[in-house]
Write a protein that holds these residues in place. Structure first.
Motif, mmCIF file in Angstrom:
data_model
loop_
_atom_site.group_PDB
_atom_site.id
_atom_site.type_symbol
_atom_site.label_atom_id
_atom_site.label_comp_id
_atom_site.label_asym_id
_atom_site.label_seq_id
_atom_site.Cartn_x
_atom_site.Cartn_y
_atom_site.Cartn_z
ATOM 1 N N SER A 129 63.032 31.571 50.093
ATOM 2 C CA SER A 129 63.147 32.190 51.416
ATOM 3 C C SER A 129 64.188 33.297 51.444
ATOM 4 O O SER A 129 64.202 34.127 52.354
ATOM 5 C CB SER A 129 63.499 31.134 52.469
ATOM 6 O OG SER A 129 64.744 30.550 52.202
ATOM 7 N N PHE A 130 65.049 33.351 50.432
ATOM 8 C CA PHE A 130 66.048 34.415 50.386
ATOM 9 C C PHE A 130 65.470 35.727 49.888
ATOM 10 O O PHE A 130 66.178 36.729 49.814
ATOM 11 C CB PHE A 130 67.232 33.990 49.505
ATOM 12 C CG PHE A 130 68.084 32.936 50.150
ATOM 13 C CD1 PHE A 130 69.014 33.264 51.114
ATOM 14 C CD2 PHE A 130 67.925 31.606 49.824
ATOM 15 C CE1 PHE A 130 69.783 32.298 51.728
ATOM 16 C CE2 PHE A 130 68.683 30.626 50.423
ATOM 17 C CZ PHE A 130 69.618 30.970 51.381
ATOM 18 N N ALA A 131 64.174 35.724 49.519
ATOM 19 C CA ALA A 131 63.528 36.981 49.142
ATOM 20 C C ALA A 131 63.340 37.882 50.360
ATOM 21 O O ALA A 131 62.988 39.047 50.225
ATOM 22 C CB ALA A 131 62.180 36.696 48.484
ATOM 23 N N SER A 132 63.545 37.361 51.551
ATOM 24 C CA SER A 132 63.491 38.153 52.776
ATOM 25 C C SER A 132 64.629 37.677 53.664
ATOM 26 O O SER A 132 65.486 36.910 53.239
ATOM 27 C CB SER A 132 62.141 37.966 53.469
ATOM 28 O OG SER A 132 62.045 36.672 54.012
ATOM 29 N N GLY A 133 64.617 38.125 54.907
ATOM 30 C CA GLY A 133 65.663 37.695 55.825
ATOM 31 C C GLY A 133 65.301 36.464 56.619
ATOM 32 O O GLY A 133 66.022 36.108 57.561
ATOM 33 N N MET A 134 64.212 35.772 56.247
ATOM 34 C CA MET A 134 63.742 34.660 57.071
ATOM 35 C C MET A 134 64.759 33.532 57.153
ATOM 36 O O MET A 134 64.773 32.771 58.114
ATOM 37 C CB MET A 134 62.405 34.136 56.567
ATOM 38 C CG MET A 134 61.707 33.242 57.585
ATOM 39 S SD MET A 134 59.941 33.061 57.351
ATOM 40 C CE MET A 134 59.884 32.041 55.907
ATOM 41 N N PHE A 135 65.637 33.415 56.163
ATOM 42 C CA PHE A 135 66.610 32.318 56.192
ATOM 43 C C PHE A 135 67.600 32.461 57.338
ATOM 44 O O PHE A 135 68.283 31.497 57.696
ATOM 45 C CB PHE A 135 67.355 32.230 54.846
ATOM 46 C CG PHE A 135 68.341 33.339 54.597
ATOM 47 C CD1 PHE A 135 69.690 33.148 54.845
ATOM 48 C CD2 PHE A 135 67.925 34.565 54.096
ATOM 49 C CE1 PHE A 135 70.611 34.159 54.609
ATOM 50 C CE2 PHE A 135 68.836 35.578 53.849
ATOM 51 C CZ PHE A 135 70.189 35.378 54.108
ATOM 52 N N THR A 136 67.692 33.652 57.954
ATOM 53 C CA THR A 136 68.595 33.849 59.093
ATOM 54 C C THR A 136 67.901 33.611 60.436
ATOM 55 O O THR A 136 68.519 33.793 61.478
ATOM 56 C CB THR A 136 69.167 35.279 59.100
ATOM 57 O OG1 THR A 136 68.092 36.223 59.298
ATOM 58 C CG2 THR A 136 69.875 35.594 57.798
ATOM 59 N N ARG A 137 66.662 33.183 60.418
ATOM 60 C CA ARG A 137 65.885 33.067 61.654
ATOM 61 C C ARG A 137 66.032 31.720 62.345
ATOM 62 O O ARG A 137 65.387 31.496 63.377
ATOM 63 C CB ARG A 137 64.391 33.288 61.379
ATOM 64 C CG ARG A 137 64.024 34.622 60.728
ATOM 65 C CD ARG A 137 64.318 35.804 61.601
ATOM 66 N NE ARG A 137 65.702 36.245 61.463
ATOM 67 C CZ ARG A 137 66.374 36.944 62.360
ATOM 68 N NH1 ARG A 137 65.818 37.246 63.496
ATOM 69 N NH2 ARG A 137 67.610 37.313 62.137
ATOM 70 N N PHE A 138 66.876 30.833 61.826
ATOM 71 C CA PHE A 138 66.880 29.455 62.309
ATOM 72 C C PHE A 138 68.211 29.078 62.948
ATOM 73 O O PHE A 138 69.283 29.516 62.516
ATOM 74 C CB PHE A 138 66.571 28.497 61.155
ATOM 75 C CG PHE A 138 65.240 28.765 60.518
ATOM 76 C CD1 PHE A 138 64.076 28.361 61.143
ATOM 77 C CD2 PHE A 138 65.146 29.454 59.321
ATOM 78 C CE1 PHE A 138 62.838 28.630 60.576
ATOM 79 C CE2 PHE A 138 63.919 29.736 58.746
ATOM 80 C CZ PHE A 138 62.756 29.316 59.373
ATOM 81 N N ASP A 139 68.120 28.221 63.978
ATOM 82 C CA ASP A 139 69.320 27.666 64.595
ATOM 83 C C ASP A 139 69.963 26.627 63.685
ATOM 84 O O ASP A 139 71.177 26.463 63.685
ATOM 85 C CB ASP A 139 68.973 27.014 65.937
ATOM 86 C CG ASP A 139 68.462 28.021 66.947
ATOM 87 O OD1 ASP A 139 69.264 28.835 67.416
ATOM 88 O OD2 ASP A 139 67.256 27.981 67.269
ATOM 89 N N MET A 140 69.145 25.900 62.930
ATOM 90 C CA MET A 140 69.649 24.878 62.030
ATOM 91 C C MET A 140 68.743 24.797 60.809
ATOM 92 O O MET A 140 67.519 24.822 60.936
ATOM 93 C CB MET A 140 69.707 23.514 62.730
ATOM 94 C CG MET A 140 70.093 22.349 61.829
ATOM 95 S SD MET A 140 71.748 22.514 61.102
ATOM 96 C CE MET A 140 72.766 22.278 62.576
ATOM 97 N N THR A 141 69.359 24.725 59.638
ATOM 98 C CA THR A 141 68.629 24.507 58.396
ATOM 99 C C THR A 141 69.030 23.151 57.838
ATOM 100 O O THR A 141 70.210 22.900 57.578
ATOM 101 C CB THR A 141 68.938 25.610 57.369
ATOM 102 O OG1 THR A 141 68.470 26.868 57.866
ATOM 103 C CG2 THR A 141 68.252 25.320 56.038
ATOM 104 N N PHE A 142 68.044 22.278 57.686
ATOM 105 C CA PHE A 142 68.270 20.974 57.072
ATOM 106 C C PHE A 142 67.841 21.057 55.607
ATOM 107 O O PHE A 142 66.668 21.303 55.312
ATOM 108 C CB PHE A 142 67.478 19.879 57.784
ATOM 109 C CG PHE A 142 67.963 19.577 59.173
ATOM 110 C CD1 PHE A 142 69.289 19.231 59.408
ATOM 111 C CD2 PHE A 142 67.095 19.624 60.251
ATOM 112 C CE1 PHE A 142 69.747 18.943 60.687
ATOM 113 C CE2 PHE A 142 67.533 19.332 61.538
ATOM 114 C CZ PHE A 142 68.864 18.991 61.754
#
Length: 331
Positions: free
Chosen positions: A169-182
């Motif tokens: 998911s770090f190949a794009s900015g999608m990892f910043t789209r979440f309120d919480m990552t489990f």
């Protein structure tokens, strides 16, 4: 709220995300579930049979429709063809809400009945043999990222995304789209390796990250995870006869899930609700624009023949208060 489940392959992230989705439905929360993994198993974990899972529409195949709908009347986006996965919304864009009907959900989502309520399920679509040598799975996940960029969601509604395994998911900015990552981690050295990658990559972006131990058999396993991830360890999931039955295709009613494991799921929901208080829509929009400009410069401008920096609306901030922008536009 937007929640991601990540972890290495085989960690149990799909199982944990499906249990969390069932838990939310039992608590009467509106839920949109998204299978963004290259191995499409979330539908089966939610009780769909093989035929029903195969019949789920692929978001990647609906990308032209998604782009055309979300573009709306935004004057900065000259055509749907010039939109890329990171294109941010602006004045005139159509926005998505969790608990509504719209053409994107009509085309990409299917209602899945669970024991205690219905949820919407969306899937990126599998990586097929026809894709080999000509396609990148990130292009399929791009449909998810574009929808998340245009989504406004509130405290008591959830979008739960089962992410692709590892750190893709770090190949794009999608990892910043979440309120919480489990991050689901087994109590092994390999089990915590993805955690270290996530922690390093997410360090400068204010990512809320919590570790959920899985396949934990005793205190020694808990101690190992605590030693490796420190205070990021939120809770640990133990053995579950309910899960074993579900994985054999013989699920029991969800109310029969073991009490300690139900308490684990409530701990996840509590952590998600706490993250709502840390929401910063201005930072969220700023990060969206940051990754759009990076993608535009590295490949987007060349692919579309357009200066994609011009798509950025400098006065626009996405937030719950912008919901009416979508409602005011014709379908």
């Amino acid at each position: 709220m937007k929640i991601a489940f990540v972890g290495k392959g085989g960690s149990g992230k799909t199982t944990l995300s499906s249990l969390f989705i069932r838990h939310l439905a039992a608590n009467e929360a509106p839920v949109v579930a998204v299978d963004a993994d290259i191995n499409q198993h979330l539908g089966a974990a939610l009780g769909l049979d093989d035929a029903q899972t195969a019949a789920l529409p692929a978001m990647g195949a609906q990308l032209p429709l998604i782009k055309d709908y979300l573009r709306g009347s935004n004057p900065r986006i000259t055509s749907a063809e010039t939109m890329i996965k990171t294109t941010p919304p602006g004045e005139g864009s159509r926005l998505l809400r969790v608990d509504e009907d719209n053409p994107v959900y009509d085309a990409c989502a299917r209602t899945v009945p669970l024991d205690d309520g219905d949820i919407r399920l969306m899937a990126t679509g599998p990586f097929n043999e026809s894709d080999l040598g000509v396609a990148c799975y990130h292009s399929k996940v791009g449909a998810v990222e574009l929808c998340l960029n245009h989504l406004v969601d509130g405290r008591d509604e959830y979008v739960v995304v089962d992410m692709t395994a590892g750190s893709d998911s770090f190949a794009s900015g999608m990892f910043t789209r979440f309120d919480m990552t489990f991050l689901v981690a087994e109590p092994t050295r390999k089990g915590v390796s993805v955690y270290r990658q996530y922690k390093e990559y997410a360090r400068d972006f204010g990512i809320a990250l919590k570790v959920v131990g899985n396949k934990v058999q005793g205190q020694d396993d808990v101690d190992f995870l605590r030693e490796q991830v420190g205070d990021d360890l939120l809770v640990a999931m133990g053995h579950s006869d309910w899960v074993r039955a579900m994985e054999k295709g013989r699920p029991h009613p969800f109310e029969l899930l073991e009490a300690d494991n139900r308490m684990t799921l409530q701990t996840l929901q509590n952590a998600a609700e706490d993250s709502y208080e840390q929401r910063d829509w201005e930072r969220y929009t700023r990060q969206m624009v940051h990754f759009h400009l990076k993608n535009a410069e590295s490949w987007g401008n060349a692919k579309t023949g357009t200066d994609l920096a011009a798509q950025v609306d400098p006065g626009f901030v996405l937030g719950e208060w912008t919901t009416e922008v979508s409602a005011a536009l014709p379908a």
